[in-house]
Design a protein around this motif. Structure first.
Motif, mmCIF file in Angstrom:
data_model
loop_
_atom_site.group_PDB
_atom_site.id
_atom_site.type_symbol
_atom_site.label_atom_id
_atom_site.label_comp_id
_atom_site.label_asym_id
_atom_site.label_seq_id
_atom_site.Cartn_x
_atom_site.Cartn_y
_atom_site.Cartn_z
ATOM 1 N N ASP A 171 -11.400 -21.983 -33.935
ATOM 2 C CA ASP A 171 -10.051 -21.781 -34.461
ATOM 3 C C ASP A 171 -9.240 -23.069 -34.462
ATOM 4 O OD1 ASP A 171 -10.615 -19.123 -34.802
ATOM 5 O OD2 ASP A 171 -9.780 -18.515 -32.862
ATOM 6 N N GLN A 172 -9.629 -24.043 -33.655
ATOM 7 C CA GLN A 172 -8.857 -25.276 -33.538
ATOM 8 C C GLN A 172 -9.564 -26.493 -34.118
ATOM 9 O OE1 GLN A 172 -7.954 -25.580 -29.344
ATOM 10 N NE2 GLN A 172 -6.210 -24.190 -29.515
ATOM 11 N N TRP A 173 -10.884 -26.470 -34.139
ATOM 12 C CA TRP A 173 -11.632 -27.632 -34.596
ATOM 13 C C TRP A 173 -12.711 -27.233 -35.594
ATOM 14 C CZ3 TRP A 173 -10.600 -32.665 -33.794
ATOM 15 C CH2 TRP A 173 -9.772 -33.008 -32.728
ATOM 16 N N LYS A 174 -12.945 -28.134 -36.562
ATOM 17 C CA LYS A 174 -14.094 -28.024 -37.446
ATOM 18 C C LYS A 174 -14.625 -29.433 -37.680
ATOM 19 C CE LYS A 174 -13.089 -23.717 -39.867
ATOM 20 N NZ LYS A 174 -12.907 -23.047 -41.164
ATOM 21 N N THR A 175 -15.865 -29.645 -37.315
ATOM 22 C CA THR A 175 -16.476 -30.957 -37.488
ATOM 23 C C THR A 175 -17.813 -30.777 -38.199
ATOM 24 O OG1 THR A 175 -17.466 -30.815 -35.285
ATOM 25 C CG2 THR A 175 -15.369 -31.973 -35.474
ATOM 26 N N ASN A 176 -18.107 -31.702 -39.116
ATOM 27 C CA ASN A 176 -19.376 -31.651 -39.830
ATOM 28 C C ASN A 176 -19.771 -33.050 -40.261
ATOM 29 O OD1 ASN A 176 -18.078 -32.140 -42.520
ATOM 30 N ND2 ASN A 176 -17.174 -30.153 -42.089
ATOM 31 N N ILE A 177 -21.021 -33.171 -40.643
ATOM 32 C CA ILE A 177 -21.556 -34.436 -41.123
ATOM 33 C C ILE A 177 -22.346 -34.175 -42.399
ATOM 34 C CG2 ILE A 177 -23.605 -34.279 -39.638
ATOM 35 C CD1 ILE A 177 -23.449 -37.371 -39.427
ATOM 36 N N ASP A 178 -22.120 -35.009 -43.411
ATOM 37 C CA ASP A 178 -22.781 -34.869 -44.704
ATOM 38 C C ASP A 178 -23.680 -36.078 -44.947
ATOM 39 O OD1 ASP A 178 -21.108 -32.699 -44.924
ATOM 40 O OD2 ASP A 178 -19.683 -33.714 -46.255
ATOM 41 N N ALA A 179 -24.798 -35.824 -45.584
ATOM 42 C CA ALA A 179 -25.697 -36.888 -46.034
ATOM 43 C C ALA A 179 -26.112 -36.554 -47.452
ATOM 44 C CB ALA A 179 -26.920 -37.005 -45.129
ATOM 45 N N GLY A 180 -25.914 -37.517 -48.368
ATOM 46 C CA GLY A 180 -26.218 -37.212 -49.757
ATOM 47 C C GLY A 180 -26.266 -38.442 -50.633
ATOM 48 N N VAL A 181 -26.159 -38.199 -51.945
ATOM 49 C CA VAL A 181 -26.271 -39.254 -52.943
ATOM 50 C C VAL A 181 -25.210 -39.029 -54.014
ATOM 51 C CG1 VAL A 181 -27.742 -40.341 -54.679
ATOM 52 C CG2 VAL A 181 -28.756 -39.493 -52.552
ATOM 53 N N ARG A 182 -24.540 -40.094 -54.383
ATOM 54 C CA ARG A 182 -23.683 -40.076 -55.566
ATOM 55 C C ARG A 182 -24.532 -40.576 -56.729
ATOM 56 N NH1 ARG A 182 -18.503 -43.626 -55.121
ATOM 57 N NH2 ARG A 182 -17.726 -41.835 -53.927
ATOM 58 N N TRP A 183 -24.796 -39.657 -57.678
ATOM 59 C CA TRP A 183 -25.744 -39.981 -58.733
ATOM 60 C C TRP A 183 -25.129 -40.934 -59.754
ATOM 61 C CZ3 TRP A 183 -30.406 -38.929 -57.409
ATOM 62 C CH2 TRP A 183 -30.666 -37.832 -56.579
ATOM 63 N N GLY A 184 -25.895 -41.904 -60.115
ATOM 64 C CA GLY A 184 -25.482 -42.896 -61.086
ATOM 65 C C GLY A 184 -26.597 -43.903 -61.265
ATOM 66 N N VAL A 185 -26.264 -45.011 -61.878
ATOM 67 C CA VAL A 185 -27.237 -46.088 -62.069
ATOM 68 C C VAL A 185 -26.636 -47.362 -61.465
ATOM 69 C CG1 VAL A 185 -28.628 -47.413 -63.700
ATOM 70 C CG2 VAL A 185 -28.074 -45.014 -64.188
ATOM 71 N N PRO A 186 -27.119 -47.768 -60.275
ATOM 72 C CA PRO A 186 -28.153 -47.108 -59.460
ATOM 73 C C PRO A 186 -27.538 -45.992 -58.612
ATOM 74 C CG PRO A 186 -27.436 -49.094 -58.379
ATOM 75 C CD PRO A 186 -26.670 -49.040 -59.684
ATOM 76 N N PRO A 187 -28.359 -45.123 -58.004
ATOM 77 C CA PRO A 187 -27.835 -44.091 -57.099
ATOM 78 C C PRO A 187 -27.160 -44.737 -55.891
ATOM 79 C CG PRO A 187 -30.097 -43.592 -57.749
ATOM 80 C CD PRO A 187 -29.815 -45.000 -58.212
ATOM 81 N N ASN A 188 -26.207 -43.983 -55.330
ATOM 82 C CA ASN A 188 -25.402 -44.509 -54.225
ATOM 83 C C ASN A 188 -25.483 -43.552 -53.034
ATOM 84 O OD1 ASN A 188 -23.605 -45.958 -52.717
ATOM 85 N ND2 ASN A 188 -21.836 -45.621 -54.050
ATOM 86 N N PRO A 189 -26.462 -43.723 -52.147
ATOM 87 C CA PRO A 189 -26.563 -42.843 -50.976
ATOM 88 C C PRO A 189 -25.372 -43.045 -50.043
ATOM 89 C CG PRO A 189 -28.628 -44.016 -51.364
ATOM 90 C CD PRO A 189 -27.590 -44.662 -52.234
ATOM 91 N N PHE A 190 -25.048 -41.988 -49.315
ATOM 92 C CA PHE A 190 -23.904 -42.070 -48.410
ATOM 93 C C PHE A 190 -24.101 -41.130 -47.227
ATOM 94 C CE2 PHE A 190 -22.891 -38.503 -51.140
ATOM 95 C CZ PHE A 190 -22.307 -37.582 -50.292
ATOM 96 N N VAL A 191 -23.299 -41.363 -46.191
ATOM 97 C CA VAL A 191 -23.199 -40.474 -45.051
ATOM 98 C C VAL A 191 -21.712 -40.346 -44.725
ATOM 99 C CG1 VAL A 191 -23.478 -42.359 -43.382
ATOM 100 C CG2 VAL A 191 -23.961 -39.998 -42.684
ATOM 101 N N ARG A 192 -21.302 -39.154 -44.336
ATOM 102 C CA ARG A 192 -19.870 -38.891 -44.164
ATOM 103 C C ARG A 192 -19.667 -37.967 -42.962
ATOM 104 N NH1 ARG A 192 -17.943 -36.776 -49.511
ATOM 105 N NH2 ARG A 192 -19.282 -35.012 -48.935
#
Length: 339
Positions: A171-192
């Protein structure tokens, strides 16, 4: 008294059972059951107290229901989730349970410029057998790129795909971690990484979000967002948003502030009065764009297709802050399991 009277009195006394005259409880039968003495007075009192107890319990329940309803009307307000979902702000964000998808196509006309179009897609898919801790995300880039043709607006869209792991959710906190790719030329991997805190300050509802990210092509950055909701009554909500983003390679902050008064006209229509400003701290902390307008949104089919019209005025630095009328039309569908 004559001897006949005394004789009659003794006959009556002898004929009455001794238990009826005894004020003490007694045991009856082989089971030795405890039986208290009963009189007309105690029977009346027992019935009276039983009836009184049932009356008091019913009255207490009615009072509780009335008080709950009164407090709900007194402090009840337009739900902030109604604003988020109805106006599709962060509709597929982690505040929303379950799998959801949002598709939108809108056209925007700035006075003196040609009409442009933009297509948007946002999907959150909760993966099965993961206790809702793993989500698959697909989003179109929320930039300012618009096309002059509606078909091209669908084709020329950059997408981001990511896998989200929910670290903590309460109810007070929400934490998460994302790992993915921003598609383009060239692709741009990221972590958040994102942490969100909920708090209540008097009548204000506070939601603060801190995000840290790394893109292989853009480097490190962070974004801080604060949202404050204030209920005015059961139909109106006042909201303030503030956002500041910092890119390490840019070495300056991008700033954004806005405020809105949202009015729930009915379960199928809502009205928003919004105003905001954008700026940065590249040379000096300043604002270079302002806007003020109205958003009217309504369900037009079932409970998942919406139409919106939003006229506004903008004042931009590149146009010497001249007043420029703008009008936007949006057609949008929000698909979810609970809709």
């Amino acid at each position: 008294m004559s001897w006949q009277g005394w004789l009659g009195l003794w006959i009556v006394i002898i004929s009455v059972p001794s238990q009826a005259l005894s004020p003490e409880p007694y045991l009856q039968g082989d089971s030795e059951q405890f039986i208290p003495p009963k009189t007309l007075e105690t029977e009346y009192q027992d019935d009276h107290y039983t009836a009184q107890t049932s009356v008091n319990q019913a009255a207490l329940d009615r009072s509780k229901d009335w008080l709950a309803g009164y407090l709900n009307r007194l402090s009840g307000n337009i739900d902030s989730f109604f604003v988020d979902s109805f106006f599709s702000e962060d509709i597929t964000d982690d505040d929303v349970k379950g799998s959801r998808a949002k598709l939108s196509l809108y056209t925007r006309r700035v006075l003196g410029d040609p009409v442009d179009y933009k297509f948007g897609l946002s999907v959150k898919l909760v993966l099965p057998n993961t206790n809702e801790r793993l989500n698959l995300l697909l989003d179109s880039e929320d930039g300012d790129n618009r096309e002059a043709d509606p078909i091209e607006s669908v084709e020329n869209v950059d997408y981001t795909a990511a896998l989200r792991f929910i670290i903590r959710e309460s109810d007070q906190w929400k934490t998460n971690i994302d790992a993915g790719v921003r598609w383009g030329v060239p692709p741009n991997p990221f972590v958040r990484f994102r942490a969100r805190r909920y708090a209540y300050l008097s009548e204000w509802e506070l939601k603060a979000t801190q995000t840290f990210f790394y893109f292989s092509l853009d480097g490190w950055g962070e974004e801080t967002r604060v949202q404050m909701d204030y209920p005015i009554n059961t139909e109106k909500l006042f909201r303030i948003n503030a956002k500041a983003g910092y890119q390490l390679n840019d070495e300056y902050f991008k700033l954004s502030y806005d405020a809105g008064l949202y009015h729930e006209l009915s379960s199928k229509a809502a009205l928003g009065f919004v105003a905001g400003a954008k700026g940065d701290s590249e040379f000096d902390t300043t604002f270079y764009s302002y806007n003020a307008g109205v958003r009217y949104r309504r369900q037009i089919y079932s409970n998942w297709v919406f139409a919106e019209v939003a006229p506004e005025f903008i004042w931009n630095r590149d146009k010497d802050y001249a007043t420029t009328p703008v009008i936007m039309f949006r057609l949008e569908s929000v698909i979810a399991r609970d809709r």
